[in-house]
Design an enzyme around this catalytic site. Structure first.
Site, PDB file in Angstrom:
ATOM      1  N   SER A 147       0.870  -1.173   0.000  1.00  0.00           N
ATOM      2  CA  SER A 147       0.000   0.000   0.000  1.00  0.00           C
ATOM      3  C   SER A 147       0.906   1.222   0.000  1.00  0.00           C
ATOM      4  CB  SER A 147      -0.855   0.005   1.276  1.00  0.00           C
ATOM      5  OG  SER A 147      -1.415   1.295   1.516  1.00  0.00           O
ATOM      6  N   TYR A 160      -2.005  -1.372  10.522  1.00  0.00           N
ATOM      7  CA  TYR A 160      -2.004  -1.470   9.051  1.00  0.00           C
ATOM      8  C   TYR A 160      -0.694  -0.943   8.474  1.00  0.00           C
ATOM      9  CZ  TYR A 160      -3.871  -1.112   4.289  1.00  0.00           C
ATOM     10  OH  TYR A 160      -4.092  -1.254   2.941  1.00  0.00           O
TER      11      TYR A 160
HETATM   12  C1  BGC Z   1      -6.288   1.646   2.226  1.00  0.00           C
HETATM   13  C2  BGC Z   1      -7.423   2.504   1.729  1.00  0.00           C
HETATM   14  C3  BGC Z   1      -6.947   3.924   1.515  1.00  0.00           C
HETATM   15  C4  BGC Z   1      -5.672   3.968   0.687  1.00  0.00           C
HETATM   16  C5  BGC Z   1      -5.094   5.358   0.556  1.00  0.00           C
HETATM   17  C6  BGC Z   1      -5.133   1.782   1.291  1.00  0.00           C
HETATM   18  O1  BGC Z   1      -4.070   0.979   1.674  1.00  0.00           O
HETATM   19  O2  BGC Z   1      -6.728   0.297   2.308  1.00  0.00           O
HETATM   20  O3  BGC Z   1      -8.464   2.483   2.667  1.00  0.00           O
HETATM   21  O4  BGC Z   1      -7.948   4.665   0.839  1.00  0.00           O
HETATM   22  O5  BGC Z   1      -4.698   3.123   1.248  1.00  0.00           O
HETATM   23  O6  BGC Z   1      -4.993   6.017   1.792  1.00  0.00           O
END
Ligand code: BGC
Length: 262
Positions: A147, A160
Protein backbone atom coordinates in the site's frame (compact mmCIF):
# COMPACT_ATOMS: atom_id res chain seq x y z
CA UNK A 1 13.11 -10.80 -26.45
CA UNK A 2 9.80 -9.35 -27.64
CA UNK A 3 7.61 -7.99 -24.86
CA UNK A 4 4.94 -10.44 -23.84
CA UNK A 5 2.29 -10.08 -21.19
CA UNK A 6 1.05 -13.62 -21.61
CA UNK A 7 0.76 -15.77 -18.51
CA UNK A 8 -0.30 -18.81 -20.55
CA UNK A 9 0.57 -22.10 -18.89
CA UNK A 10 1.12 -20.53 -15.45
CA UNK A 11 -0.74 -21.60 -12.31
CA UNK A 12 -1.59 -18.67 -10.06
CA UNK A 13 -2.89 -18.37 -6.51
CA UNK A 14 -4.45 -15.05 -5.50
CA UNK A 15 -5.31 -14.66 -1.81
CA UNK A 16 -8.41 -12.74 -0.79
CA UNK A 17 -9.60 -12.93 -4.38
CA UNK A 18 -13.34 -12.91 -3.74
CA UNK A 19 -13.63 -9.09 -3.70
CA UNK A 20 -11.90 -5.79 -4.38
CA UNK A 21 -8.34 -5.70 -5.69
CA UNK A 22 -7.89 -9.47 -5.31
CA UNK A 23 -10.87 -10.15 -7.56
CA UNK A 24 -9.57 -7.75 -10.22
CA UNK A 25 -6.10 -9.32 -10.08
CA UNK A 26 -7.57 -12.83 -10.40
CA UNK A 27 -9.65 -11.77 -13.41
CA UNK A 28 -6.72 -9.99 -15.10
CA UNK A 29 -4.32 -12.88 -14.47
CA UNK A 30 -6.87 -15.32 -15.93
CA UNK A 31 -7.42 -13.06 -18.94
CA UNK A 32 -3.65 -13.20 -19.53
CA UNK A 33 -3.92 -16.98 -19.77
CA UNK A 34 -3.06 -18.35 -16.32
CA UNK A 35 -5.12 -20.85 -14.33
CA UNK A 36 -6.23 -19.06 -11.17
CA UNK A 37 -6.99 -20.30 -7.66
CA UNK A 38 -9.36 -17.84 -5.99
CA UNK A 39 -8.59 -17.98 -2.26
CA UNK A 40 -11.16 -16.81 0.28
CA UNK A 41 -11.87 -17.18 3.98
CA UNK A 42 -15.46 -15.94 4.19
CA UNK A 43 -18.22 -15.57 1.57
CA UNK A 44 -17.68 -18.72 -0.53
CA UNK A 45 -20.50 -17.56 -2.82
CA UNK A 46 -18.45 -14.48 -3.72
CA UNK A 47 -15.44 -16.67 -4.56
CA UNK A 48 -17.64 -18.92 -6.71
CA UNK A 49 -18.96 -15.82 -8.51
CA UNK A 50 -15.38 -14.80 -9.38
CA UNK A 51 -14.67 -18.33 -10.61
CA UNK A 52 -17.84 -18.23 -12.74
CA UNK A 53 -16.86 -14.81 -14.11
CA UNK A 54 -13.47 -16.18 -15.19
CA UNK A 55 -14.93 -19.36 -16.68
CA UNK A 56 -17.53 -17.34 -18.60
CA UNK A 57 -14.71 -15.76 -20.60
CA UNK A 58 -13.01 -19.10 -21.28
CA UNK A 59 -10.58 -18.95 -18.34
CA UNK A 60 -9.67 -21.67 -15.88
CA UNK A 61 -10.29 -21.07 -12.17
CA UNK A 62 -11.20 -22.77 -8.92
CA UNK A 63 -12.08 -21.51 -5.44
CA UNK A 64 -9.89 -22.52 -2.49
CA UNK A 65 -10.78 -21.85 1.14
CA UNK A 66 -8.09 -21.03 3.72
CA UNK A 67 -7.48 -18.57 6.51
CA UNK A 68 -4.02 -17.43 5.45
CA UNK A 69 -3.12 -16.59 9.05
CA UNK A 70 -3.34 -20.31 9.93
CA UNK A 71 -0.22 -22.34 8.99
CA UNK A 72 -2.16 -25.63 8.78
CA UNK A 73 -4.79 -24.18 6.46
CA UNK A 74 -2.12 -22.58 4.25
CA UNK A 75 -0.24 -25.89 3.98
CA UNK A 76 -3.49 -27.69 3.12
CA UNK A 77 -4.29 -25.10 0.42
CA UNK A 78 -0.91 -25.56 -1.28
CA UNK A 79 -1.24 -29.35 -0.98
CA UNK A 80 -4.62 -29.09 -2.69
CA UNK A 81 -3.03 -27.12 -5.55
CA UNK A 82 -0.24 -29.71 -5.80
CA UNK A 83 -2.84 -32.43 -6.18
CA UNK A 84 -5.00 -30.47 -8.63
CA UNK A 85 -2.39 -28.70 -10.75
CA UNK A 86 0.93 -30.21 -9.75
CA UNK A 87 2.14 -26.92 -8.21
CA UNK A 88 2.00 -23.13 -8.36
CA UNK A 89 4.02 -20.70 -10.52
CA UNK A 90 2.62 -17.37 -9.35
CA UNK A 91 1.54 -16.25 -5.88
CA UNK A 92 -0.26 -12.97 -5.30
CA UNK A 93 -0.39 -12.11 -1.59
CA UNK A 94 -3.37 -9.79 -1.70
CA UNK A 95 -5.56 -10.67 1.30
CA UNK A 96 -5.55 -7.86 3.81
CA UNK A 97 -7.54 -6.04 6.47
CA UNK A 98 -7.18 -2.52 7.84
CA UNK A 99 -8.67 -3.04 11.31
CA UNK A 100 -10.79 -0.61 13.32
CA UNK A 101 -9.63 3.02 13.35
CA UNK A 102 -8.09 3.93 16.73
CA UNK A 103 -5.01 5.78 17.90
CA UNK A 104 -2.45 3.29 19.15
CA UNK A 105 -2.98 3.95 22.83
CA UNK A 106 -6.68 3.19 22.47
CA UNK A 107 -6.30 0.21 20.13
CA UNK A 108 -7.41 -3.24 21.20
CA UNK A 109 -4.30 -5.48 21.28
CA UNK A 110 -6.12 -8.52 19.88
CA UNK A 111 -7.49 -6.54 16.94
CA UNK A 112 -4.07 -4.95 16.35
CA UNK A 113 -2.45 -8.38 16.26
CA UNK A 114 -5.06 -9.77 13.87
CA UNK A 115 -4.11 -7.11 11.27
CA UNK A 116 -0.46 -8.19 11.52
CA UNK A 117 -1.48 -11.86 11.38
CA UNK A 118 -3.39 -11.45 8.12
CA UNK A 119 -1.34 -8.80 6.31
CA UNK A 120 2.17 -9.82 7.30
CA UNK A 121 2.26 -13.29 8.87
CA UNK A 122 -0.31 -14.59 6.36
CA UNK A 123 1.73 -13.27 3.45
CA UNK A 124 4.84 -14.88 4.95
CA UNK A 125 3.09 -18.24 5.38
CA UNK A 126 1.88 -18.27 1.77
CA UNK A 127 5.25 -17.06 0.44
CA UNK A 128 6.99 -19.76 2.48
CA UNK A 129 4.93 -22.54 0.89
CA UNK A 130 5.22 -20.99 -2.58
CA UNK A 131 8.97 -20.39 -2.39
CA UNK A 132 9.65 -23.97 -1.27
CA UNK A 133 8.12 -25.05 -4.57
CA UNK A 134 9.43 -22.22 -6.76
CA UNK A 135 13.05 -22.41 -5.61
CA UNK A 136 13.02 -26.18 -6.22
CA UNK A 137 11.75 -25.63 -9.77
CA UNK A 138 13.94 -22.55 -10.27
CA UNK A 139 11.06 -20.44 -11.53
CA UNK A 140 8.17 -18.41 -10.20
CA UNK A 141 7.05 -15.01 -9.00
CA UNK A 142 5.64 -13.83 -5.67
CA UNK A 143 3.78 -10.53 -5.82
CA UNK A 144 2.94 -8.85 -2.52
CA UNK A 145 0.22 -6.21 -2.39
CA UNK A 146 1.39 -3.55 0.03
CA UNK A 147 0.00 0.00 0.00
CA UNK A 148 1.12 3.61 -0.16
CA UNK A 149 0.97 3.11 3.61
CA UNK A 150 4.16 1.08 3.46
CA UNK A 151 5.62 4.61 3.28
CA UNK A 152 2.94 7.13 4.35
CA UNK A 153 2.00 7.31 8.03
CA UNK A 154 -1.76 7.07 8.71
CA UNK A 155 -3.24 8.10 12.05
CA UNK A 156 -5.59 5.52 13.47
CA UNK A 157 -4.07 2.66 11.48
CA UNK A 158 -0.79 1.83 13.21
CA UNK A 159 -1.26 -1.92 12.76
CA UNK A 160 -2.00 -1.47 9.05
CA UNK A 161 0.98 0.82 8.37
CA UNK A 162 3.29 -1.40 10.41
CA UNK A 163 2.08 -4.48 8.52
CA UNK A 164 2.56 -2.87 5.13
CA UNK A 165 6.00 -1.45 5.93
CA UNK A 166 6.92 -4.90 7.24
CA UNK A 167 5.63 -6.55 4.08
CA UNK A 168 7.74 -4.17 2.02
CA UNK A 169 11.01 -5.18 3.67
CA UNK A 170 9.87 -8.80 3.81
CA UNK A 171 9.52 -8.54 0.01
CA UNK A 172 13.08 -7.26 -0.32
CA UNK A 173 14.49 -9.96 1.94
CA UNK A 174 12.60 -12.79 0.24
CA UNK A 175 13.74 -11.40 -3.12
CA UNK A 176 17.36 -11.54 -1.99
CA UNK A 177 16.91 -15.11 -0.76
CA UNK A 178 15.09 -16.33 -3.88
CA UNK A 179 17.08 -14.52 -6.58
CA UNK A 180 19.83 -17.18 -6.83
CA UNK A 181 17.05 -19.62 -7.78
CA UNK A 182 15.68 -17.42 -10.56
CA UNK A 183 12.58 -16.55 -8.54
CA UNK A 184 11.37 -12.93 -8.33
CA UNK A 185 9.61 -11.32 -5.35
CA UNK A 186 8.02 -7.93 -5.96
CA UNK A 187 5.67 -5.57 -4.14
CA UNK A 188 2.86 -3.57 -5.74
CA UNK A 189 1.65 -0.63 -3.65
CA UNK A 190 -1.82 0.63 -4.56
CA UNK A 191 -2.97 4.09 -3.52
CA UNK A 192 -6.65 4.86 -2.99
CA UNK A 193 -8.53 2.31 -5.09
CA UNK A 194 -12.32 2.09 -5.13
CA UNK A 195 -13.07 -1.13 -3.20
CA UNK A 196 -15.24 -2.22 -0.25
CA UNK A 197 -12.36 -1.49 2.20
CA UNK A 198 -12.72 2.29 1.72
CA UNK A 199 -16.39 2.54 0.80
CA UNK A 200 -17.09 4.99 3.63
CA UNK A 201 -14.58 7.41 2.07
CA UNK A 202 -15.56 7.34 -1.61
CA UNK A 203 -19.31 7.12 -0.97
CA UNK A 204 -19.33 10.37 1.03
CA UNK A 205 -18.80 13.54 -1.11
CA UNK A 206 -16.96 15.46 1.65
CA UNK A 207 -14.59 12.57 2.42
CA UNK A 208 -14.05 11.96 -1.30
CA UNK A 209 -13.12 15.62 -1.85
CA UNK A 210 -10.60 15.37 0.99
CA UNK A 211 -9.17 12.17 -0.50
CA UNK A 212 -8.79 13.64 -3.99
CA UNK A 213 -6.72 16.52 -2.52
CA UNK A 214 -4.14 13.86 -1.71
CA UNK A 215 -3.95 12.50 -5.28
CA UNK A 216 -2.19 14.50 -8.04
CA UNK A 217 -4.13 12.68 -10.78
CA UNK A 218 -7.29 13.95 -9.08
CA UNK A 219 -9.33 10.77 -8.80
CA UNK A 220 -9.62 7.47 -7.00
CA UNK A 221 -8.10 4.49 -8.85
CA UNK A 222 -9.90 1.47 -10.26
CA UNK A 223 -9.24 -2.16 -9.37
CA UNK A 224 -8.57 -2.79 -13.06
CA UNK A 225 -5.61 -0.39 -12.89
CA UNK A 226 -4.09 -2.62 -10.22
CA UNK A 227 -4.98 -5.84 -12.07
CA UNK A 228 -3.17 -4.62 -15.19
CA UNK A 229 0.03 -3.77 -13.32
CA UNK A 230 -0.11 -7.09 -11.49
CA UNK A 231 -0.09 -8.89 -14.84
CA UNK A 232 2.92 -6.85 -15.99
CA UNK A 233 4.88 -7.62 -12.81
CA UNK A 234 3.98 -11.32 -12.90
CA UNK A 235 4.90 -11.64 -16.57
CA UNK A 236 8.27 -12.02 -18.27
CA UNK A 237 7.96 -8.36 -19.32
CA UNK A 238 9.19 -7.70 -15.76
CA UNK A 239 11.93 -10.34 -15.88
CA UNK A 240 14.53 -7.93 -14.38
CA UNK A 241 12.28 -6.56 -11.61
CA UNK A 242 12.77 -7.97 -8.12
CA UNK A 243 13.12 -6.78 -4.52
CA UNK A 244 11.35 -3.49 -5.05
CA UNK A 245 7.95 -1.82 -4.74
CA UNK A 246 6.05 -0.44 -7.71
CA UNK A 247 3.62 2.28 -6.64
CA UNK A 248 0.32 2.53 -8.54
CA UNK A 249 -1.17 5.48 -6.71
CA UNK A 250 -2.00 8.39 -9.03
CA UNK A 251 0.97 10.20 -7.46
CA UNK A 252 -0.17 9.94 -3.83
CA UNK A 253 3.43 9.35 -2.74
CA UNK A 254 4.57 12.44 -4.70
CA UNK A 255 3.87 14.84 -1.78
CA UNK A 256 0.99 16.67 -3.51
CA UNK A 257 0.74 19.25 -0.72
CA UNK A 258 3.98 20.70 -2.16
CA UNK A 259 2.20 21.75 -5.33
CA UNK A 260 1.78 25.05 -3.47
CA UNK A 261 4.06 26.87 -1.06
CA UNK A 262 6.97 25.22 0.65
C1 BGC B 1 -6.29 1.65 2.23
C2 BGC B 1 -7.42 2.50 1.73
C3 BGC B 1 -6.95 3.92 1.51
C4 BGC B 1 -5.67 3.97 0.69
C5 BGC B 1 -5.09 5.36 0.56
C6 BGC B 1 -5.13 1.78 1.29
O1 BGC B 1 -4.07 0.98 1.67
O2 BGC B 1 -6.73 0.30 2.31
O3 BGC B 1 -8.46 2.48 2.67
O4 BGC B 1 -7.95 4.66 0.84
O5 BGC B 1 -4.70 3.12 1.25
O6 BGC B 1 -4.99 6.02 1.79
Amino acid sequence: MPMTLSLAGRRALVTGANSGIGEAVAVAVAAAGAKVAVNYVVHPEAAEAVVARIRATGGDALAVAADIADPGQVAAMFAQLDRTWGGVDLLVNNAGVDGPRAVAWEADPAQWLRVLQVNLYGAFLCAREALQRMTARKSGVVLNLTSVHERIAWSGYSAYTASKAGLSLLTQTLAQEAAPFGVRVVALAPGAIKTPINRSVWSDPKSYADLVEKIPLGRIGTTDEIGRMAVVLLSDAASYVTGTTVFVDGGMTDYPSFEHGG
